[in-house]
Design a protein around this motif. Structure first.
Motif, mmCIF file in Angstrom:
data_model
loop_
_atom_site.group_PDB
_atom_site.id
_atom_site.type_symbol
_atom_site.label_atom_id
_atom_site.label_comp_id
_atom_site.label_asym_id
_atom_site.label_seq_id
_atom_site.Cartn_x
_atom_site.Cartn_y
_atom_site.Cartn_z
ATOM 1 N N GLU A 70 0.832 -1.214 0.000
ATOM 2 C CA GLU A 70 0.000 0.000 0.000
ATOM 3 C C GLU A 70 0.862 1.256 0.000
ATOM 4 N N GLU A 71 1.936 1.230 0.783
ATOM 5 C CA GLU A 71 2.842 2.382 0.828
ATOM 6 C C GLU A 71 3.500 2.613 -0.532
ATOM 7 N N LEU A 72 3.916 1.534 -1.178
ATOM 8 C CA LEU A 72 4.529 1.665 -2.502
ATOM 9 C C LEU A 72 3.526 2.210 -3.506
ATOM 10 N N GLN A 73 2.283 1.726 -3.430
ATOM 11 C CA GLN A 73 1.234 2.235 -4.320
ATOM 12 C C GLN A 73 1.011 3.725 -4.073
ATOM 13 N N SER A 74 0.976 4.108 -2.815
ATOM 14 C CA SER A 74 0.764 5.501 -2.453
ATOM 15 C C SER A 74 1.910 6.379 -2.951
ATOM 16 N N LEU A 75 3.144 5.892 -2.777
ATOM 17 C CA LEU A 75 4.310 6.646 -3.259
ATOM 18 C C LEU A 75 4.248 6.845 -4.765
ATOM 19 N N LYS A 76 3.931 5.779 -5.483
ATOM 20 C CA LYS A 76 3.851 5.873 -6.939
ATOM 21 C C LYS A 76 2.777 6.865 -7.350
ATOM 22 N N SER A 77 1.612 6.749 -6.742
ATOM 23 C CA SER A 77 0.496 7.644 -7.079
ATOM 24 C C SER A 77 0.830 9.099 -6.778
ATOM 25 N N SER A 78 1.325 9.353 -5.577
ATOM 26 C CA SER A 78 1.581 10.741 -5.180
ATOM 27 C C SER A 78 2.755 11.359 -5.945
ATOM 28 N N SER A 79 3.672 10.521 -6.419
ATOM 29 C CA SER A 79 4.816 11.054 -7.164
ATOM 30 C C SER A 79 4.426 11.450 -8.584
ATOM 31 N N GLY A 80 3.365 10.827 -9.094
ATOM 32 C CA GLY A 80 2.961 11.088 -10.474
ATOM 33 C C GLY A 80 3.877 10.419 -11.496
ATOM 34 N N LEU A 81 4.802 9.597 -11.013
ATOM 35 C CA LEU A 81 5.750 8.925 -11.907
ATOM 36 C C LEU A 81 5.145 7.656 -12.493
ATOM 37 N N THR A 82 5.501 7.376 -13.734
ATOM 38 C CA THR A 82 5.101 6.114 -14.355
ATOM 39 C C THR A 82 6.098 5.039 -13.928
ATOM 40 N N ARG B 31 14.929 5.955 -12.845
ATOM 41 C CA ARG B 31 15.538 6.615 -11.685
ATOM 42 C C ARG B 31 16.064 5.647 -10.630
ATOM 43 N N THR B 32 15.607 4.405 -10.663
ATOM 44 C CA THR B 32 16.041 3.435 -9.648
ATOM 45 C C THR B 32 16.893 2.315 -10.233
ATOM 46 N N HIS B 33 16.912 2.207 -11.541
ATOM 47 C CA HIS B 33 17.671 1.171 -12.247
ATOM 48 C C HIS B 33 17.135 -0.239 -11.995
ATOM 49 N N TYR B 34 15.836 -0.317 -11.733
ATOM 50 C CA TYR B 34 15.137 -1.595 -11.673
ATOM 51 C C TYR B 34 14.128 -1.587 -12.815
ATOM 52 N N ALA B 35 13.835 -2.750 -13.377
ATOM 53 C CA ALA B 35 12.919 -2.851 -14.511
ATOM 54 C C ALA B 35 11.520 -2.386 -14.152
ATOM 55 N N LYS B 36 10.851 -1.778 -15.122
ATOM 56 C CA LYS B 36 9.486 -1.306 -14.858
ATOM 57 C C LYS B 36 8.556 -2.470 -14.566
ATOM 58 N N SER B 37 8.807 -3.640 -15.162
ATOM 59 C CA SER B 37 7.974 -4.815 -14.872
ATOM 60 C C SER B 37 8.163 -5.266 -13.424
ATOM 61 N N ARG C 93 15.657 2.820 -2.786
ATOM 62 C CA ARG C 93 15.742 3.684 -3.974
ATOM 63 C C ARG C 93 14.443 4.426 -4.254
ATOM 64 N N ILE C 94 13.299 3.744 -4.111
ATOM 65 C CA ILE C 94 12.040 4.443 -4.389
ATOM 66 C C ILE C 94 11.787 5.506 -3.318
ATOM 67 N N ALA C 95 12.227 5.251 -2.088
ATOM 68 C CA ALA C 95 12.083 6.258 -1.036
ATOM 69 C C ALA C 95 12.884 7.505 -1.413
ATOM 70 N N ALA C 96 14.090 7.305 -1.921
ATOM 71 C CA ALA C 96 14.931 8.438 -2.318
ATOM 72 C C ALA C 96 14.316 9.182 -3.502
ATOM 73 N N VAL C 97 13.855 8.443 -4.505
ATOM 74 C CA VAL C 97 13.271 9.048 -5.702
ATOM 75 C C VAL C 97 12.015 9.840 -5.365
#
Length: 156
Positions: free
Chosen positions: A21-33, A40-46, A65-69
């Protein structure tokens, strides 16, 4: 730390669900695809899609990495990741079992399978040890045979 209870009134969510849920929230609030997060994290989008949607458990480094981004509270996310990891892999947390306090699920859930799993692991380790011992014994025997052949002049 209190477990979050779903609105449906079901069983408390475990730390892995809360991390998701936290990861979903971070993704949503960041507006990043997923593609941007990947860049930005060097991990695959999949991989990000699987981690954010709870299909797979993310590695610690990815959470860092996602926390930093996303400029999120890394300490809080890593605490949640550590708790989820401990609940996910009981061997990593001595005495903890799936369904243990703070791990979500019903108390004692998974306890009945635990002795069977330990027996299976012990059996597999025993078979592996025997196979390695047999391989080592054969290697020593072949080396002695080669040495005898070399010393008697019947070598290659």
């Amino acid at each position: 730390m209190m477990d979050h209870v779903p609105l449906s009134g079901g069983t408390p969510k475990g730390p892995a669900d809360r991390l998701c849920e936290e990861l979903q929230s971070l993704k949503s609030s960041s507006g990043l695809t997923y593609a941007r997060i990947s860049e930005r994290t060097h991990y695959a989008k999949s991989s990000w899609e699987r981690w954010v949607n709870g299909k797979q458990f993310p590695p610690r480094d990815a959470v860092e990495r996602i926390a930093a981004v996303c400029q999120a509270d890394e300490r809080r996310l890593l605490e949640l990741w550590t708790l989820a990891e401990a609940c996910r892999t009981p061997a990593a947390a001595p005495g903890a079992a799936p369904g243990a306090a703070g791990c979500g699920g019903a108390p004692g859930e998974g306890d009945a399978a635990s002795p069977d799993r330990r027996q299976t692991v012990l059996l597999l380790l025993t078979v592996l040890a025997l196979a390695l011992t047999a391989g080592l014994a054969r290697s020593v025997a072949l080396r002695r045979e080669l040495r005898r052949d070399t010393l008697s002049g019947g070598g290659v």
